[in-house]
Structure formats: structure tokens, C-alpha cells
Design an enzyme around this catalytic site. Sequence first.
Site, short mmCIF file in Angstrom:
data_model
loop_
_atom_site.label_atom_id
_atom_site.label_comp_id
_atom_site.label_asym_id
_atom_site.label_seq_id
_atom_site.Cartn_x
_atom_site.Cartn_y
_atom_site.Cartn_z
N CYS A 87 0.87 -1.18 0.00
CA CYS A 87 0.00 0.00 0.00
C CYS A 87 0.91 1.23 0.00
O CYS A 87 2.03 1.18 -0.49
CB CYS A 87 -0.94 -0.02 1.21
SG CYS A 87 -0.11 0.10 2.80
N ARG A 88 0.46 2.32 0.58
CA ARG A 88 1.26 3.54 0.61
C ARG A 88 2.42 3.42 1.59
O ARG A 88 3.57 3.62 1.24
CB ARG A 88 0.39 4.75 0.97
CG ARG A 88 1.10 6.08 0.80
CD ARG A 88 0.22 7.25 1.22
NE ARG A 88 0.04 7.30 2.66
CZ ARG A 88 0.93 7.79 3.54
NH1 ARG A 88 2.07 8.27 3.10
NH2 ARG A 88 0.70 7.80 4.82
#
Length: 127
Positions: A87-88
Site C-alpha cells: 500500500c502507501r
Amino acid sequence: MKKILIGLLAVLGLSTACGQKLYEDADVNGFAELIADTNVVVLDVRTASEYAEGHIERAINIDFKQDDFLEKAKATLPTNKTIAVYCRSGKRSANAADILSAEGYKIVNLKGGIIAWKEAGLLILTQ
């Protein structure tokens, strides 16, 4: 006294066992090495707009924040292959890894997410 001690040990043992994660974490180098194998499925669990801003090559996007995340994941991801998830920053993907691991998937999570990937100067696609 013996029963109390046994009870406490049992509770401690259960809480330790329940706290174990069912997936692996990999740093950027380990993750890059893993996904060099085209049999590994790359999963981006960010939003569609985050994905469009830049993603890792071959990544499938299934938004972890959507209510139907697990349903979409089960319909899309093969159970017989390793799933490399990111993800981020690594938080959402760790949560997704927990859920998918509990469903029987073999999961490897990218520590530090795409932020760490970019900081390492690795390839990001924007198509």
C-alpha cells in the site's frame, strides 16, 4: 496455587499464539527479488486514485477500504500462488495481509509500502 499458575501460563500462551502473524514482511530488496518471479501475484491495496498516481509493475488493484475487498480478492487472487501485497506506507497492506492469510493465502507484505519503494529508486508505472 498450582492451578492458578497453570491458568496464568495457559492465558499467556493463548495470547502469544493469537498475536502471531500469518504472513511475512519483506524489505524493499526482498520484495523486489520476490516479485521478479512472474508466478508471484502483486497486489496493490490502495485506492484507485492512488494506484493511478503510480504503482509497481504487474500490480492488481483491489482497494482495501472498500466493503467488498475480501469478496473481490477471493474472486481475483489465486490461492496456489504467493501474493505480494503493498500500500502507501505498509499499514493497510498489513491489515489486508492479516485478512488474506486467515483465508489461506500465502502473503508477503512490503514493509514501508510504495513510499519505501520510491525512496529506493525502484520502478513505478503510471499507466
